[in-house]
Every structure is written in C-alpha cells, then in structure tokens.
Enzyme design. Structure first.
Site: not given
Ligand code: PGA
Length: 245
Positions: A9-10, A166, A228-229
């Site tokens: 997820n960018w 999550e 995400g990151g």
């Molecule tokens: P993160 O984000 O890996 O940066 O914690 C995960 C997400 O929001 O799906």
C-alpha cells in the site's frame, strides 16, 4: 490452502515518475515467487503503473473506491473505472479511511459488495485501536467489523475476498504486533469464517518489514502481509515477498 499474498500500500506517496521507477524495479527483479504480489499506488498513477506491470505477474490494486456505480459523486472513482484501469484488488475499510475520512462499517460493507459486483477482489481491513486493545476488546471489535460485511454479502462472498488484520496501533508506528498476538486474532478470524474460510487469505498488516516478516509469516493463520512504508522500497518489498515463499 489459502493463497499467499503480499500487498504493498503506497498510500499518498510519490510522483508519477517515482511510481513508474518503483514498479519498474519490482518487475525487473521479480522472481518466480510462489506468492502473489500486488501493489496499490495512488489512484492517479494507476494507469501508468498498469502499463509497467503488463506481462508481469504482479497484480494491481487501488486504495479506495466509491460504493456507488456511477452518478453525481464529485471526486469519487467507481469499481468499474478501477477495473478498466487494470486493477484486480481494492482495499476497503483501511483504518486511515475509517479514522480520517469517517468511513463506517456499513459503508465499508457497501464498498466490499460493489467491488465484488465489478469483479475486483476486496481486501477488507480490520483492526482495533490501542485503547480497544487495552480494554480487552480486540476480538470483539474485529468480529463486529467482519460481521457487518458478512451480513451484507453473505459468508461465501465474504470468504472470496481477502481479510487484512491491521492493529491500528501498529500501522506506521514501527510497533509490530508479536507473532502470538497476530496469530491469536488470525485464528479467531479463521474460526469466525468457518468451513467457508479455509482458503480465505488472511493478511497481517502494521509495520511489517523484512526483519520481522519471517516470524509473522510462520504463524498458522497468517497467509501474507499488507505492507505500507516498507513497500516504497523495491528491495525491501521483494525481500518480504521472498520470505513468504
Ligand atoms: P505500515 O502500513 O506497514 O506502514 O505500518 C500498513 C498499512 O497501512 O496497510
């Protein structure tokens, strides 16, 4: 057996040129992983990224969509439009949509249904806040978020989607759930889905990195990750995908 899936997820990051460069790096370095990889660029970059992914096995997804099919909904994008742009997946109910943009469970359920009606695979994101965890409400909160969708679409359709657990406190915080904490919730979700959910992919999301992915992915009911990151770095994202195989 649930299909392993690593989704990136960018969020709202990157210029068009950066989106092209990142997708190109992924395509050039993808190996024959036995895991499905999918990336979720900002909506405006979907067309560009779709061209980069053509011929590769990396799937494309979008981060948000309207629950409506078409009409006077200024600023919105429909499931059909995303499908036409090359998307196969869509995130629904991400905690940032819920907390920052006021998306409630019933809207999330409508989006889940609209996505499936258009042939997209919805990834339903669920998870508790820190306060809810401290109050011992984790399983209750997650079950409620899932049940609202189940009531709308039925158990079979729900199980044809993907569910991403999550914990809100783990998203973007660097504080990952322990493998035991994650497995406990994943196991409860699998149980909630019953026999229809044996093959449903259950992803863990929240500060996943290559350094913590192995232990998470080793858990019985964790079938992949929503990243995400760490998905903004091609090397790191590819490494995470490799760890799932
Ligand atoms: P993160 O984000 O890996 O940066 O914690 C995960 C997400 O929001 O799906």
């Amino acid at each position: 057996m649930a299909k392993p899936l690593i989704a990136g997820n960018w969020k709202m990051h990157g210029t068009a040129a950066e989106a092209v460069a990142l997708s190109r790096q992924l395509v050039e370095n993808e190996q024959s992983f036995c895991v499905q990889m999918a990336i979720f660029p900002p909506t405006l970059h979907l067309g560009l990224v779709a061209s980069e992914l053509s011929g590769s096995s990396i799937a494309l997804g979008a981060q948000n969509m309207s629950e409506y099919r078409s009409g006077a909904f200024t600023g919105e994008v429909s499931a059909d439009m995303l499908k036409e742009a090359g998307c196969g997946y869509i995130l629904v109910g991400h905690s940032e949509r819920r907390t920052l943009f006021g998306e409630v469970d019933s809207t999330v359920a409508d989006k889940f249904k609209a996505a499936q009606n258009s042939g997209l695979v919805p990834i339903l994101c669920v998870g508790e806040t820190l306060q809810q965890r401290q109050q011992g409400l984790t399983l209750e909160v997650v079950a409620e978020q899932i049940n609202v969708v189940k009531e709308k679409v039925g158990i079979e359709s729900l199980c044809h989607g993907v569910i991403a657990y999550e914990p809100v406190w783990a998203i973007g915080s660097g504080e990952v759930a322990s493998p035991e904490q994650a497995q406990l919730v994943h196991g409860a979700i699998r149980e909630l889905l019953g026999s229809s959910g044996i093959d449903t992919s259950l992803l863990y999301g929240g500060s996943v990195k290559a350094s913590n992915a192995v232990e998470l992915f080793a858990q019985r009911d964790i079938d992949g990750g929503l990243v995400g990151g760490a998905s903004l770095e091609a090397d790191e994202f590819l490494k995470i995908a490799q760890l799932m195989t």
